[in-house]
Design a protein around this motif. Structure first.
Motif, mmCIF file in Angstrom:
data_model
loop_
_atom_site.group_PDB
_atom_site.id
_atom_site.type_symbol
_atom_site.label_atom_id
_atom_site.label_comp_id
_atom_site.label_asym_id
_atom_site.label_seq_id
_atom_site.Cartn_x
_atom_site.Cartn_y
_atom_site.Cartn_z
ATOM 1 N N PRO A 12 0.617 -1.304 0.023
ATOM 2 C CA PRO A 12 -0.056 -0.171 -0.030
ATOM 3 C C PRO A 12 0.594 1.223 -0.098
ATOM 4 O O PRO A 12 2.069 1.303 0.266
ATOM 5 N N SER A 13 0.288 2.244 -0.438
ATOM 6 C CA SER A 13 1.088 3.724 -0.480
ATOM 7 C C SER A 13 1.488 3.949 0.865
ATOM 8 O O SER A 13 2.828 4.607 0.851
ATOM 9 N N HIS A 14 1.095 3.888 2.031
ATOM 10 C CA HIS A 14 1.598 4.546 3.270
ATOM 11 C C HIS A 14 2.819 3.742 3.509
ATOM 12 O O HIS A 14 3.406 4.018 4.347
ATOM 13 N N MET A 15 3.356 2.617 2.841
ATOM 14 C CA MET A 15 4.559 1.741 3.159
ATOM 15 C C MET A 15 5.739 2.355 2.235
ATOM 16 O O MET A 15 6.694 1.775 2.407
ATOM 17 N N VAL A 16 5.540 3.309 1.379
ATOM 18 C CA VAL A 16 6.289 3.808 0.592
ATOM 19 C C VAL A 16 7.656 4.190 1.352
ATOM 20 O O VAL A 16 7.507 5.004 2.393
ATOM 21 N N GLY A 17 8.722 3.681 0.642
ATOM 22 C CA GLY A 17 10.233 3.954 1.747
ATOM 23 C C GLY A 17 10.552 2.891 2.809
ATOM 24 O O GLY A 17 11.520 2.900 3.187
ATOM 25 N N ALA A 18 9.601 2.129 3.010
ATOM 26 C CA ALA A 18 9.981 0.890 4.039
ATOM 27 C C ALA A 18 10.775 -0.038 3.645
ATOM 28 O O ALA A 18 10.728 -0.331 2.481
ATOM 29 N N ARG A 19 11.477 -0.615 4.451
ATOM 30 C CA ARG A 19 12.235 -2.088 4.075
ATOM 31 C C ARG A 19 11.375 -2.911 3.574
ATOM 32 O O ARG A 19 10.281 -3.050 4.122
ATOM 33 N N LEU A 20 12.030 -3.933 2.614
ATOM 34 C CA LEU A 20 11.196 -4.837 2.123
ATOM 35 C C LEU A 20 10.646 -5.825 3.554
ATOM 36 O O LEU A 20 9.694 -6.378 3.373
ATOM 37 N N ASP A 21 11.544 -6.090 4.319
ATOM 38 C CA ASP A 21 11.112 -7.284 5.254
ATOM 39 C C ASP A 21 10.125 -6.528 6.378
ATOM 40 O O ASP A 21 9.405 -7.112 6.775
ATOM 41 N N GLN A 22 10.328 -5.198 6.490
ATOM 42 C CA GLN A 22 9.268 -4.569 7.474
ATOM 43 C C GLN A 22 7.771 -4.560 6.639
ATOM 44 O O GLN A 22 6.922 -4.798 7.236
ATOM 45 N N ALA A 23 8.089 -4.184 5.342
ATOM 46 C CA ALA A 23 6.673 -4.419 4.761
ATOM 47 C C ALA A 23 6.180 -5.643 4.834
ATOM 48 O O ALA A 23 4.822 -5.852 4.963
ATOM 49 N N ALA A 24 6.882 -6.790 4.483
ATOM 50 C CA ALA A 24 6.491 -8.065 4.495
ATOM 51 C C ALA A 24 5.876 -8.492 5.905
ATOM 52 O O ALA A 24 4.921 -9.291 5.902
ATOM 53 N N ALA A 25 6.490 -7.974 6.970
ATOM 54 C CA ALA A 25 6.124 -8.255 8.116
ATOM 55 C C ALA A 25 4.716 -7.907 8.420
ATOM 56 O O ALA A 25 4.012 -8.410 9.279
#
Length: 319
Positions: A12-25
């Motif tokens: 989702p758009s609110h995760m822009v810039g997050a690390r991939l592992d953080q977004a996946a979690a």
């Protein structure tokens, strides 16, 4: 047989810039961040059909696809070992671990462990990594542990521990007389020369222990410790680093110190004390399903209470 996992999520758009592992979690909430990080490295979790790295940044809108196998720990046998269950519901199990019980099978302890006991007590735990165990106590440390009974609860408890939202307090008896409590903020890693030991090292992982004085004796101190982090042997290493090693700690204790003029009974007890004088007295966390605060306390075992009684009597006799 391993469980086959196949799942899709869009970033989702609110995760822009997050690390991939953080977004996946966040997107695959049934699995721990460490498990997802491992799958990313293996290529089992892809980004728009391509492999990635845990530290990659997401731009939003990517399609994450997870194709993986979740191994079931069927190689460990259930064993009828008594457990002191403090609390149990559909999601969590809290136990008071005795001294001498290893938490997880390893080369020197292939069975007879807490994990084997848990599999007997609750066979469904065979579907979970480490039978739902989310933190450990050393073999000869007594006290409270929480165990998850399903995958979502296990993931949530691990995240609480990583976020330092789980309260873990310990009773300890150390050699030496402390003047005051304090905090040890010193990284811990493998000892550079002895692989069985941990040590305060420059390149170690962050580790923070708070401690306060409960009672002083002539040559010892009863202290209460609170962990912010949970490194291997953390309290034992940190207090030894402060030159207040735990009574009975054969790995970090150094030379035995006896109170001058003490009775032979106290000297004999200190010489023969069979383990590090450490007990996990309090455990508090938020229930992963109900959201309610949970708090538990365990009275120290008889050997620790006896040690305190002898030290107290010695102190009073010399007043």
């Amino acid at each position: 047989m391993p469980e086959q996992i196949h799942a899709f999520q869009n970033v989702p758009s609110h995760m822009v810039g997050a690390r991939l592992d953080q977004a996946a979690a966040e997107l695959f909430g049934d699995f721990s961040r460490e498990q997802l990080k491992s799958w990313i490295k293996q290529g089992a979790l892809t980004v728009d059909g391509q492999p990635g790295r845990p530290k990659d940044r997401v731009a939003g809108g990517e399609a994450l696809e997870l194709r993986a196998e979740l191994e079931r720990e069927t190689r460990f046998e259930p064993q009828a070992i008594d457990l002191n269950v403090i609390h149990e519901d559909d999601d969590v199990l809290v136990i008071d671990k005795p001294a001498g019980l290893v938490v997880h099978p390893a080369a020197g302890n292939p069975d007879g462990t807490l994990l084997n006991a848990l599999l007997y007590h609750c066979p469904a735990l065979s579907a979970l990594s480490r039978a739902g165990i989310v933190h450990r106590l050393d073999k000869d440390t007594t006290g409270l542990m929480v165990v998850a009974k399903n995958l979502s609860t296990q993931t949530a408890l691990v995240e609480q521990i990583q976020a330092r939202k789980v309260t873990r307090e310990y009773d300890a008896v150390v050699s030496g007389v402390m003047t005051a409590g304090g905090t040890v903020d010193a990284p811990i890693g493998r000892h550079p020369k002895d692989r069985k030991r941990q040590a305060v090292t420059v390149n170690g992982k962050p580790a923070v222990t708070h401690y306060r004085v409960v009672e002083r004796f002539r040559a010892h101190t009863y202290v209460r410790c609170r962990l912010e982090t949970g490194r291997t042997h953390q309290i034992r290493v940190h207090l030894a680093h402060q030159r207040f090693p735990l009574v009975g700690d054969k790995l970090y204790g150094g030379r035995l110190k006896l109170p001058a003029g003490a009775e032979e009974a106290l000297k004999a007890l200190l010489r023969a004390f069979p383990r590090q004088a450490l007990h996990a007295r309090k455990l508090a966390f938020t229930h992963p399903v109900t959201g309610k605060p949970m708090s538990f306390r365990a009275v120290p075992p008889d050997d620790l209470l006896m040690l305190l009684d002898y030290l107290r009597d010695d102190h009073e006799a010399m007043q």
